[in-house]
Motif scaffolding. Structure first.
Motif, PDB file in Angstrom:
ATOM      1  N   THR A 146       0.833  -1.204   0.000  1.00 32.32           N
ATOM      2  CA  THR A 146       0.000   0.000   0.000  1.00 32.32           C
ATOM      3  C   THR A 146       0.868   1.255   0.000  1.00 32.32           C
ATOM      4  OG1 THR A 146      -1.701  -1.136   1.293  1.00 32.32           O
ATOM      5  CG2 THR A 146      -1.759   1.279   1.303  1.00 32.32           C
ATOM      6  N   TYR A 147       0.564   2.187  -0.892  1.00 32.17           N
ATOM      7  CA  TYR A 147       1.186   3.520  -0.820  1.00 32.17           C
ATOM      8  C   TYR A 147       0.087   4.555  -0.661  1.00 32.17           C
ATOM      9  CZ  TYR A 147       5.492   1.321  -2.303  1.00 32.17           C
ATOM     10  OH  TYR A 147       6.588   0.510  -2.352  1.00 32.17           O
ATOM     11  N   THR A 148       0.137   5.291   0.439  1.00 32.01           N
ATOM     12  CA  THR A 148      -0.810   6.396   0.610  1.00 32.01           C
ATOM     13  C   THR A 148      -0.055   7.687   0.308  1.00 32.01           C
ATOM     14  OG1 THR A 148      -0.346   6.682   2.979  1.00 32.01           O
ATOM     15  CG2 THR A 148      -2.039   5.091   2.387  1.00 32.01           C
ATOM     16  N   LEU A 149      -0.753   8.607  -0.383  1.00 36.74           N
ATOM     17  CA  LEU A 149      -0.118   9.846  -0.830  1.00 36.74           C
ATOM     18  C   LEU A 149      -0.785  11.034  -0.151  1.00 36.74           C
ATOM     19  CD1 LEU A 149      -0.140   8.971  -4.661  1.00 36.74           C
ATOM     20  CD2 LEU A 149       1.488   8.226  -2.893  1.00 36.74           C
ATOM     21  N   GLY A 150       0.011  11.986   0.294  1.00 37.34           N
ATOM     22  CA  GLY A 150      -0.597  13.130   0.972  1.00 37.34           C
ATOM     23  C   GLY A 150       0.332  14.323   1.039  1.00 37.34           C
ATOM     24  N   GLY A 151      -0.168  15.388   1.647  1.00 37.48           N
ATOM     25  CA  GLY A 151       0.627  16.589   1.825  1.00 37.48           C
ATOM     26  C   GLY A 151       1.101  16.704   3.264  1.00 37.48           C
ATOM     27  N   PHE A 152       2.167  17.457   3.441  1.00 37.59           N
ATOM     28  CA  PHE A 152       2.673  17.742   4.781  1.00 37.59           C
ATOM     29  C   PHE A 152       2.760  19.266   4.878  1.00 37.59           C
ATOM     30  CE2 PHE A 152       6.553  18.195   7.599  1.00 37.59           C
ATOM     31  CZ  PHE A 152       5.855  17.942   8.760  1.00 37.59           C
ATOM     32  N   GLY A 153       1.849  19.844   5.652  1.00 38.74           N
ATOM     33  CA  GLY A 153       1.705  21.302   5.678  1.00 38.74           C
ATOM     34  C   GLY A 153       2.861  21.998   6.362  1.00 38.74           C
ATOM     35  N   ILE A 154       3.489  22.940   5.665  1.00 40.85           N
ATOM     36  CA  ILE A 154       4.610  23.666   6.276  1.00 40.85           C
ATOM     37  C   ILE A 154       4.334  25.166   6.356  1.00 40.85           C
ATOM     38  CG2 ILE A 154       6.378  21.962   5.672  1.00 40.85           C
ATOM     39  CD1 ILE A 154       7.094  23.748   3.251  1.00 40.85           C
ATOM     40  N   ILE A 181       0.167  -6.972   4.962  1.00 35.05           N
ATOM     41  CA  ILE A 181       0.957  -6.437   3.854  1.00 35.05           C
ATOM     42  C   ILE A 181       1.684  -5.176   4.317  1.00 35.05           C
ATOM     43  CG2 ILE A 181      -0.656  -7.392   2.128  1.00 35.05           C
ATOM     44  CD1 ILE A 181      -1.632  -4.543   1.564  1.00 35.05           C
ATOM     45  N   GLU A 182       2.698  -4.803   3.571  1.00 31.17           N
ATOM     46  CA  GLU A 182       3.467  -3.614   3.936  1.00 31.17           C
ATOM     47  C   GLU A 182       2.811  -2.367   3.348  1.00 31.17           C
ATOM     48  OE1 GLU A 182       6.955  -3.538   5.553  1.00 31.17           O
ATOM     49  OE2 GLU A 182       8.019  -4.772   4.066  1.00 31.17           O
ATOM     50  N   GLY A 183       3.240  -1.223   3.823  1.00 29.48           N
ATOM     51  CA  GLY A 183       2.691   0.015   3.313  1.00 29.48           C
ATOM     52  C   GLY A 183       3.568   1.183   3.695  1.00 29.48           C
ATOM     53  N   ALA A 184       3.412   2.279   2.946  1.00 29.44           N
ATOM     54  CA  ALA A 184       4.155   3.499   3.265  1.00 29.44           C
ATOM     55  C   ALA A 184       3.332   4.696   2.846  1.00 29.44           C
ATOM     56  CB  ALA A 184       5.500   3.506   2.534  1.00 29.44           C
ATOM     57  N   CYS A 185       3.528   5.796   3.563  1.00 26.56           N
ATOM     58  CA  CYS A 185       2.888   7.056   3.197  1.00 26.56           C
ATOM     59  C   CYS A 185       3.961   7.994   2.652  1.00 26.56           C
ATOM     60  CB  CYS A 185       2.217   7.675   4.422  1.00 26.56           C
ATOM     61  SG  CYS A 185       1.456   9.279   4.077  1.00 26.56           S
ATOM     62  N   LEU A 186       3.712   8.518   1.443  1.00 22.65           N
ATOM     63  CA  LEU A 186       4.599   9.543   0.872  1.00 22.65           C
ATOM     64  C   LEU A 186       3.937  10.896   1.059  1.00 22.65           C
ATOM     65  CD1 LEU A 186       5.627   7.808  -2.487  1.00 22.65           C
ATOM     66  CD2 LEU A 186       6.793   7.748  -0.262  1.00 22.65           C
ATOM     67  N   MET A 187       4.661  11.808   1.698  1.00 25.76           N
ATOM     68  CA  MET A 187       4.100  13.128   1.999  1.00 25.76           C
ATOM     69  C   MET A 187       4.931  14.228   1.363  1.00 25.76           C
ATOM     70  SD  MET A 187       3.799  12.165   6.019  1.00 25.76           S
ATOM     71  CE  MET A 187       4.942  10.766   5.762  1.00 25.76           C
ATOM     72  N   GLY A 188       4.301  15.057   0.552  1.00 26.34           N
ATOM     73  CA  GLY A 188       5.003  16.166  -0.069  1.00 26.34           C
ATOM     74  C   GLY A 188       4.806  17.454   0.707  1.00 26.34           C
ATOM     75  N   GLU A 189       5.882  18.183   0.921  1.00 31.57           N
ATOM     76  CA  GLU A 189       5.749  19.483   1.587  1.00 31.57           C
ATOM     77  C   GLU A 189       4.822  20.383   0.773  1.00 31.57           C
ATOM     78  OE1 GLU A 189       9.865  20.331   4.041  1.00 31.57           O
ATOM     79  OE2 GLU A 189       9.765  20.897   1.929  1.00 31.57           O
ATOM     80  N   THR A 190       3.949  21.103   1.467  1.00 26.84           N
ATOM     81  CA  THR A 190       2.984  21.955   0.787  1.00 26.84           C
ATOM     82  C   THR A 190       2.609  23.103   1.716  1.00 26.84           C
ATOM     83  OG1 THR A 190       0.881  21.937  -0.411  1.00 26.84           O
ATOM     84  CG2 THR A 190       0.948  20.641   1.593  1.00 26.84           C
ATOM     85  N   PRO A 191       2.358  24.297   1.153  1.00 28.24           N
ATOM     86  CA  PRO A 191       2.017  25.417   2.032  1.00 28.24           C
ATOM     87  C   PRO A 191       0.763  25.108   2.855  1.00 28.24           C
ATOM     88  CG  PRO A 191       2.213  26.164  -0.266  1.00 28.24           C
ATOM     89  CD  PRO A 191       2.419  24.682  -0.266  1.00 28.24           C
ATOM     90  N   GLY A 192      -0.229  24.475   2.231  1.00 33.97           N
ATOM     91  CA  GLY A 192      -1.422  24.123   2.996  1.00 33.97           C
ATOM     92  C   GLY A 192      -2.615  24.973   2.616  1.00 33.97           C
ATOM     93  N   TYR A 193      -2.357  26.204   2.197  1.00 34.33           N
ATOM     94  CA  TYR A 193      -3.474  27.103   1.895  1.00 34.33           C
ATOM     95  C   TYR A 193      -3.791  27.167   0.408  1.00 34.33           C
ATOM     96  CZ  TYR A 193       0.728  30.018   1.734  1.00 34.33           C
ATOM     97  OH  TYR A 193       1.976  30.504   1.486  1.00 34.33           O
ATOM     98  N   LEU A 194      -3.137  26.322  -0.409  1.00 34.78           N
ATOM     99  CA  LEU A 194      -3.512  26.273  -1.823  1.00 34.78           C
ATOM    100  C   LEU A 194      -3.317  24.875  -2.405  1.00 34.78           C
ATOM    101  CD1 LEU A 194      -0.445  26.404  -3.014  1.00 34.78           C
ATOM    102  CD2 LEU A 194      -0.822  28.866  -2.964  1.00 34.78           C
ATOM    103  N   ILE A 195      -4.052  24.623  -3.482  1.00 35.39           N
ATOM    104  CA  ILE A 195      -3.953  23.367  -4.210  1.00 35.39           C
ATOM    105  C   ILE A 195      -2.541  23.271  -4.761  1.00 35.39           C
ATOM    106  CG2 ILE A 195      -4.874  22.111  -6.205  1.00 35.39           C
ATOM    107  CD1 ILE A 195      -6.874  22.646  -3.999  1.00 35.39           C
ATOM    108  N   ASP A 196      -1.902  22.125  -4.620  1.00 33.03           N
ATOM    109  CA  ASP A 196      -0.473  22.112  -4.862  1.00 33.03           C
ATOM    110  C   ASP A 196      -0.031  21.005  -5.836  1.00 33.03           C
ATOM    111  OD1 ASP A 196       2.228  22.397  -4.777  1.00 33.03           O
ATOM    112  OD2 ASP A 196       2.388  22.360  -2.597  1.00 33.03           O
ATOM    113  N   PRO A 197      -0.126  21.269  -7.147  1.00 32.38           N
ATOM    114  CA  PRO A 197       0.308  20.254  -8.117  1.00 32.38           C
ATOM    115  C   PRO A 197       1.824  20.035  -8.082  1.00 32.38           C
ATOM    116  CG  PRO A 197      -0.295  22.296  -9.236  1.00 32.38           C
ATOM    117  CD  PRO A 197      -0.668  22.475  -7.807  1.00 32.38           C
ATOM    118  N   LYS A 198       2.575  21.051  -7.684  1.00 33.68           N
ATOM    119  CA  LYS A 198       4.034  20.886  -7.638  1.00 33.68           C
ATOM    120  C   LYS A 198       4.408  19.820  -6.610  1.00 33.68           C
ATOM    121  CE  LYS A 198       6.711  24.343  -6.239  1.00 33.68           C
ATOM    122  NZ  LYS A 198       7.310  25.680  -6.307  1.00 33.68           N
ATOM    123  N   SER A 199       3.776  19.915  -5.431  1.00 36.18           N
ATOM    124  CA  SER A 199       4.041  18.920  -4.397  1.00 36.18           C
ATOM    125  C   SER A 199       3.592  17.537  -4.862  1.00 36.18           C
ATOM    126  CB  SER A 199       3.323  19.321  -3.103  1.00 36.18           C
ATOM    127  OG  SER A 199       3.560  18.379  -2.091  1.00 36.18           O
TER     128      SER A 199
END
Lengths: 260, 260, 260, 260
Positions: free
Chosen positions: D117-125, D177-195
């Motif tokens: 399992t891979y879960t994808l998300g943002g990490f608000g900075i 089963i194994e799993g990991a969460c990948l978190m991209g840094e993101t400002p948090g206050y806007l939609i973030d395709p770059k992250s």
């Protein structure tokens, strides 16, 4: 109804005339420090992990890239006397979850041989005290008096005991075994190994066992690090909530029924 | 769904044509004082304790070192007329718990022979009144008129009745028996034996029985002591909550769903 | 899970190709006024009362000494065309209750012969408008266009529909029938028979029936009296809450888990 | 217990050694953008819609007169490697709903052949960063190290992961089963395709596939339009809530139990 998942880690036979001990997170983390100390000192074996859908809907992240789920854990201790010890990194969130989990924990304790329950916790007094007192509240007058004879006091503040430390006494009584809660005075705003030591002191006399307290401070230090982690996570959540403030505002108004 | 545990204290045969009476904690504790007075005056026998996982997740601590669980209790009274009396130290916390418990209480009442339901409560008016009035709301116009003839008034304020005192009427109706709520005017900010006395006065006429009111004040005094205890417990909880303020802040934001 | 109790008032055979219409309390009470008007104009027969433990845990008190339970009601109309009409004095309180009740209402509608669903409601615009518009949102583009041809507009505000008016469309779709919500513009801060009339106007064209609107104002007046009653009840509750302020404060802090 | 409805859109055989990928709404909508991008780029086929009574009790309204229900969706991707992708327009509202839905999503993934399992998300900075970093937290040290070798970092902030992105790891572990969460840094206050692009970058290395990022900005634009819609809906709800302010006030005081 909440779902409770029991993951058996190690199959063991029920103990004989065991003592069920609860030390989950609570004020001053007195109960949890005390329970973890017992597990360390007496080589507790983890026999079960308990997951509940009323725990906080999150996982914690460790520095080494691994994650840690929210759960409770059951350990057994064989010497100096048989014990079933409940600890963990959280309690259930809602009243219903608290009741159902406390019920299950007592059932599990009895299944593994427990014949009496001791719940351990802190009693918040808002200030640091040189020599914190230990209080007791029990399912019977006889048990209360017995524990008083070992140094615990009766509370005359007319208060109560919230969470598993209280409800496991209710369910012990309902399932036909006795129980008592030992509460150590604690400021409330810091992790308190001293109070945990006092609680363990009374418990050791009641159970007629010896407990070496040398490592207690070390345990508390480790737990402090863990709680600092939780605190930073909360700050992160708050920050993220601020960012998505508008969504929050809406959620706070949960009464949507009058919108047609 | 909430879980409701019925602990039978004494096995008894159903009564004949009994009256179901509810007096649980509420404003001015009017209903509870009235119910406890009936139990004392007429030698009520406790036949059942009811535990519910939607009650406050706590226990209360007594001065003698024992603890007291949150529960409701069922008493039967045989003379002067058969009664099934519901009282206790709490009501359910959530709407769902309120509905399910009220349903169960009426079912239990009917099982033990009840053919009509009277719920007792206070009606908060915000000031002390020399001679508090008693109001009635019933499941039928006929029953309402009958009770009015015994001194109760109809409420024209367009209000309602919250909790078991209201919902037990809904379930009485659904289960095919009649019911009425007697509400005594009460300031709301203090325990009110006078209002309870007025409610019992109307009830005694409706049921055509005599109720000695001499001990009513004493009951109220005892209950005042109990409530003072609760109040101090609440202060304790508040204090402890202040101490762990950060954790609280997070919990208040329950909408965690937009954190990925 | 919430419990939903269906009390059959009158046994009837399923209708043929009926229309399911929902008008429960909501903004401006547009849907409810419209539904009650249909029931009155076309001699609706009440066939079912629905009780749910996620409704507000209370009863309402009438001036004549009787009480009124919180419930939803199912009516059938045979002429000019077969209809199953849902109305009532409340909606479910929680998201789970809203979903489960909406599901059940659509199931009941289908059981009684409904082959399409129309939910009626208000769309709050915050000001009074001489000639309020009617909007539509449907489960298919075809149905949306058909209703648009009868005078409804498509909403371009990017909003949504909360409660039974929205969820009954979700469940209609899941159960294989079409559905649409008709929303009349309404200020939001007052009972709005004019908006209800506009909604009924579009509905009458869509269903190809005639609806006499003469009595609509009268219905709204009656409903206004009912709502005034609710409002006074709320004031009463607030007053009583102020009186028992200490208890409240505690309850607001629902996170009791960190007290050991 | 919450009810979860699985609507099968297309019957397919389980994939072989598939990867379960989660990208539900969350901070910066990083996970959702990434998941939708995978679905578009690799011609994902929708095989299931999931409805849950713990989703927001509402539907969304489209500009073309149709409505959109709140749901999650399961897609399968066959090339370049087998994937089961979870996305949708909402997450569950309550802790219990979050746990139960996350459990079901992992069960569904495994049923369709997922072995990791891979879960994808943002990490608000809280601020915009030229080159956002990607973090990982995994169910085992080995998996964490493997992903670190592909450019992800370990979080040392001591925080956590809330919602499906975290809980699906707990249930992956519990289901073996194994799993990991990948978190991209993101400002948090806007939609973030770059992250989202950065997260997909690490994922592509871990899975050893190539992902064309050209369309990523376009996806984010579309999602921005959707979220603007949600935001306006929230404003509408707030406005309507203001209008019916009195009702709200009452609802906020949910503790009705002490009114007798």
């Amino acid at each position: 109804m909440v779902e409770i998942i029991e993951k058996v880690i190690k199959k063991v036979e029920p103990l004989k005339d065991a003592v069920l001990i609860e030390g989950l997170p609570g004020i001053g983390h007195v109960g949890r420090i005390a329970a973890e100390h017992l597990i360390q000192e007496f080589q507790g074996e983890k026999i079960m992990e308990i997951y509940c859908d009323d725990f906080p809907p999150q996982v914690l992240v460790n520095d080494d890239g691994t994650m840690e789920s929210m759960n409770n854990e059951i350990y057994i201790i064989r010497e100096p006397i048989p014990m079933v010890v409940v600890t963990g990194n959280t309690q259930a969130l809602s009243p219903i979850g608290q009741y159902q989990l406390s019920k299950r924990l007592v059932e599990i304790g009895i299944k593994y041989g427990a014949r009496i329950t001791y719940t351990l916790g802190g009693f918040g007094i808002g200030r640091i005290k040189e020599d914190p007192l230990v209080y007791v509240a029990a399912t019977s007058k006889e048990l209360a008096e017995k524990i008083k004879a070992h140094g615990a006091l009766f509370r005359v503040d007319g208060g109560g005991i919230v969470g598993a430390a209280g409800l496991m006494l209710t369910f012990s009584k309902l399932m036909g075994i006795e129980g008592a809660c030992l509460m150590g005075e604690t400021p409330g705003y810091l992790i308190d190994p001293k109070s945990a030591g006092k609680v363990l002191g009374v418990l050791s006399k009641v159970l007629n066992i010896e407990i070496d307290m040398k490592e207690l401070e070390k345990r508390a230090k480790e737990m402090e690090a863990f709680l600092e982690k939780i605190r930073r996570f909360e700050k992160q959540l708050e920050r993220e909530h601020l960012m998505i403030g508008e969504k929050d505002k809406r959620q706070r108004d949960e009464d949507l029924r009058y919108i047609g």
